[in-house]
Design an enzyme around this catalytic site. Structure first.
Site, mmCIF file in Angstrom:
data_model
loop_
_atom_site.group_PDB
_atom_site.id
_atom_site.type_symbol
_atom_site.label_atom_id
_atom_site.label_comp_id
_atom_site.label_asym_id
_atom_site.label_seq_id
_atom_site.Cartn_x
_atom_site.Cartn_y
_atom_site.Cartn_z
ATOM 1 N N SER A 166 0.859 -1.184 0.000
ATOM 2 C CA SER A 166 0.000 0.000 0.000
ATOM 3 C C SER A 166 0.894 1.234 0.000
ATOM 4 O O SER A 166 1.836 1.322 0.793
ATOM 5 C CB SER A 166 -0.889 0.020 1.249
ATOM 6 O OG SER A 166 -1.792 -1.058 1.236
ATOM 7 N N CYS A 183 -4.277 -5.388 18.022
ATOM 8 C CA CYS A 183 -3.100 -6.114 18.492
ATOM 9 C C CYS A 183 -3.025 -7.515 17.890
ATOM 10 O O CYS A 183 -2.237 -8.349 18.331
ATOM 11 C CB CYS A 183 -3.128 -6.202 20.013
ATOM 12 S SG CYS A 183 -3.263 -4.579 20.795
ATOM 13 N N ASP A 210 -8.436 -2.948 2.991
ATOM 14 C CA ASP A 210 -7.196 -3.093 2.229
ATOM 15 C C ASP A 210 -6.313 -4.014 3.072
ATOM 16 O O ASP A 210 -5.514 -3.550 3.880
ATOM 17 C CB ASP A 210 -6.529 -1.733 2.019
ATOM 18 C CG ASP A 210 -5.392 -1.795 1.008
ATOM 19 O OD1 ASP A 210 -5.531 -2.509 0.011
ATOM 20 O OD2 ASP A 210 -4.361 -1.127 1.230
ATOM 21 N N TRP A 217 -3.723 -7.246 3.878
ATOM 22 C CA TRP A 217 -2.599 -8.069 3.416
ATOM 23 C C TRP A 217 -2.347 -9.125 4.473
ATOM 24 O O TRP A 217 -2.150 -8.816 5.640
ATOM 25 C CB TRP A 217 -1.342 -7.213 3.241
ATOM 26 C CG TRP A 217 -1.565 -6.018 2.390
ATOM 27 C CD1 TRP A 217 -2.025 -4.797 2.792
ATOM 28 C CD2 TRP A 217 -1.384 -5.916 0.979
ATOM 29 N NE1 TRP A 217 -2.120 -3.950 1.722
ATOM 30 C CE2 TRP A 217 -1.736 -4.611 0.589
ATOM 31 C CE3 TRP A 217 -0.936 -6.801 -0.004
ATOM 32 C CZ2 TRP A 217 -1.657 -4.160 -0.717
ATOM 33 C CZ3 TRP A 217 -0.862 -6.365 -1.303
ATOM 34 C CH2 TRP A 217 -1.223 -5.067 -1.655
#
Length: 659
Positions: free
Chosen positions: A457, A611, A656, A658
């Site tokens: 990103s 976390c 978004d 990953w």
């Protein structure tokens, strides 16, 4: 709605009586215009009359790539086509494996990129006896088709063609941590049946969050018997290796025609020409490479790539793709074990002359370049590679182990999981731990998958920094159970990209920008809540820069709230200074942070997802929003789920992720 802009007509003008006669200049100009018109008319007439007297030259036509997969199948006597929708190369690899396996089961297959063919011809597949279309479809982003399958997806949505007589099967590739798991595979399977196609085997769904390779092997182990039963053919029982490419070592070598790492056009890194994309990356110079964390056992970095003069444009939320280079020490060690001259110039040529894919990677090149730039030598090899390599093991025990791991038996799957995947053995580790395994280097290069671009990103705004693309990443490095050190290819390569090298040259990175749907609201006045732990903060740095820029332009900027989580405040509070400055300037309305290893007791129910690791974070954040909708909005769980899905549909809830 698009509006066509039409130039307004001039105002009506009342005629004005001439005060004087034509001047000499007017008469001259008028005569000149009349003369030119007469000359043009006569010369045109003469040209028309004399054309037949000349022989027409036959135009030189560049051969066009065949776009009819039906005609190609007929011409090459194929009856099975395997289409792939692939973003990172895995679906393409699976497609190639299926088409290669076809001859073992009485079929003749070809692998095909739907972007290269006219998919409206799919109904014509019924013209070929005992024909079959298989689709290996990856899901990209939020349930979207991959770039190369977009046109095919549009065709399925917009057309009601009759697929009666068309046999098909679908294997989907996805990740269960995403909301729209295997959406493209599911849609393709459902839509082809709706159009009248005949499904000959159940939809397969691979999960990259689990074991994608095992899912594929298990599916095709049942798929092939179904094919044999449907078409009344028998498996040949031939398990011998099938080579797809032949090795050619040129004798007369022109080094100017040898690939040295280019993705597409030869010498493209020497003479850069836009537009820049996956096949033509831009060689950006590294302007900044700094460590973000003050201490700790990890290395978090911020890089800035200079794209001045490239004409590359990007928006906040887009992705940057970089083409990494493999570790030289691994390349050299492979060459040493296989006793190969890595600087030999070679070409691997497809034995199928009709195939669009002439080589597995750009050729001619050297083994060293192939292993350094084109092939994945760091990730654990897939089962088909182990199966093909087994023939080169001189120890029967090693040969049996390799074949067992490539099988679909529970014992084989378990062995592959523990010995290869869990132990993170790459191809070098396999060769080192099986001394009797000594394949030819050309066959190894044929079998290894392509080294793929890595996506990040973008951590900057194109409006604020139009000539600079920023990357925020953590260097991947850890010890495996075999005592080896695993190093992530791209992050370790980027880490060592010093701004200016020892010889005074600027470090460069082959890159291009991939558009994303992850965007700020169209109206600057709309409030935004951003949730990004660790390096997930990257796109939000671009968003904050852009909101700050809008504020400077005098625009009404809505509330901007950020939730950020990391391990320890003093170690990996990424962009702490920048975030505090955004907060001071009023760009960042609220900055909420959670540090998992500093204040476990202080992490609230609603901030705990910050976390988690990336694999679980997106799902946990979504579950937290369900809880908030129930607690604050008074909704039932079913209503909360429907509410969040409605926000997604309207583009008000964007991901978004990953993993």
């Amino acid at each position: 709605m698009e509006v066509e802009h039409v130039a307004p007509e001039g105002p009506d003008v009342a005629p004005v009586e001439e005060e004087t006669l034509f001047t000499n200049l007017d008469i001259f100009l008028f005569s000149l215009i009349v003369g030119l018109l007469i000359y043009w008319f006569l010369s045109r007439k003469r040209t028309e009359e004399t054309i037949p007297e000349f022989k027409r030259l036959t135009p030189v036509v560049t051969p066009q790539r065949e776009t009819s997969f039906i005609e190609k199948m007929k011409k090459t006597n194929r009856n099975m086509v395997v289409f792939y929708g692939s973003q990172t190369g895995t679906a393409e690899e699976f497609s190639g494996r299926l088409s290669k396996d076809a001859q073992r089961y009485g079929m003749r297959g070809m692998s095909a990129d739907p972007e290269e063919y006219d998919m409206s011809e799919l109904p014509r597949l019924a013209e070929i006896d005992n024909s079959l279309a298989v689709f290996c479809m990856a899901t990209y982003g939020e349930g979207d088709p991959t770039d190369n399958a977009q046109d095919f997806y549009d065709w399925m949505q917009e057309n009601d063609e009759d697929l009666k007589g068309v046999n098909f099967a679908v294997f989907g590739l996805g990740n269960k941590t995403y909301e729209h798991f295997n959406a493209m595979g599911k849609y393709t399977d459902k839509r082809l049946e709706e159009l009248g196609g005949k499904r000959i085997y159940d939809l397969g769904m691979g999960d990259d969050d689990g074991n994608l390779e095992e899912d594929f092997v298990s599916w095709k182990e049942q798929f092939w018997p179904a094919v044999c039963e449907h078409f009344g053919v028998e498996a040949t029982g031939d398990d011998t290796s099938i080579r797809q490419y032949e090795l050619v070592v040129p004798t007369d070598i022109n080094m100017n025609k040898v690939y040295t790492g280019e993705m597409g056009r030869l010498k493209s890194f020497e003479t850069q020409k836009p537009p820049f994309d996956a096949k033509n990356p831009y060689l950006a110079t590294v302007a900044v490479n700094r460590q973000l964390n003050q201490s700790g056992d990890r290395h978090l970095m911020h890089l800035e790539l200079d794209i001045s003069g490239s004409k590359i444009r990007y928006d906040s939320g887009d992705h940057v793709a970089v083409y990494p280079v493999n570790d030289v020490s691994i390349v050299n060690r492979i060459g040493q074990i296989l006793d190969a001259d890595l600087d030999t110039v070679i070409s691997l040529n497809n034995l199928d002359e009709e195939s669009n894919k002439k080589h597995p990677f750009p050729c001619p090149t050297t083994y060293r370049t192939a292993l350094t730039h084109y092939l994945d030598i760091t990730n654990p090899p897939r089962t088909n590679v182990l199966f093909e390599l087994s023939q080169y093991a001189t120890d029967p025990k090693d040969q049996d182990t390799l074949r067992k791991m490539a099988s679909a038996s529970p014992e084989g799957k378990g062995l592959y999981q523990s010995w290869v995947l869990d132990a993170q053995r790459n191809i070098l580790a396999v060769l080192e731990d099986m001394p009797s395994l000594h394949p030819t280097i050309d066959h190894l290069c044929e079998l290894l998958p392509r080294l793929q671009a890595r996506y990040y990103s973008i951590a900057s705004s194109g409006k604020v920094y139009p000539t600079m693309v920023s990357i925020c990443a953590v260097v991947v490095e850890f010890q495996t159970s075999t005592g080896r050190t695993f190093k992530g290819v791209a992050t370790n390569w980027l880490k060592n990209k010093v701004v200016v090298t020892d010889n005074g040259h600027k470090a460069t990175v082959p890159m291009y920008v991939r558009k994303s749907q992850f965007r700020l609201p169209f109206k600057a006045s709309n409030p935004v809540v951003m949730i990004g732990p660790g390096t997930g903060i990257a796109p939000f740095m671009g968003f904050l820069q852009e909101r700050g820029w809008m504020k400077e332009q005098g625009k009404d900027v809505g509330e901007t709230i950020l939730y950020f989580g990391c391990r320890r405040r003093n170690e990996d509070f990424l962009y702490q200074q920048e975030l505090e400055e955004f907060e001071k300037a009023g760009v960042l309305t609220q900055l909420n942070v959670a540090f998992s290893r500093d204040q476990e007791g202080k992490v609230t129910h609603h901030t705990k997802p910050l976390c988690q690791d990336a694999r679980n974070m997106a799902r946990d954040v979504q579950n937290t929003f369900y809880d908030i909708a129930e607690e604050v909005g008074g909704l039932t769980h079913t209503q909360a789920v429907a509410y969040i899905k409605k926000l997604m549909t309207k583009g008000r809830y964007s991901l978004d992720v990953w993993s």
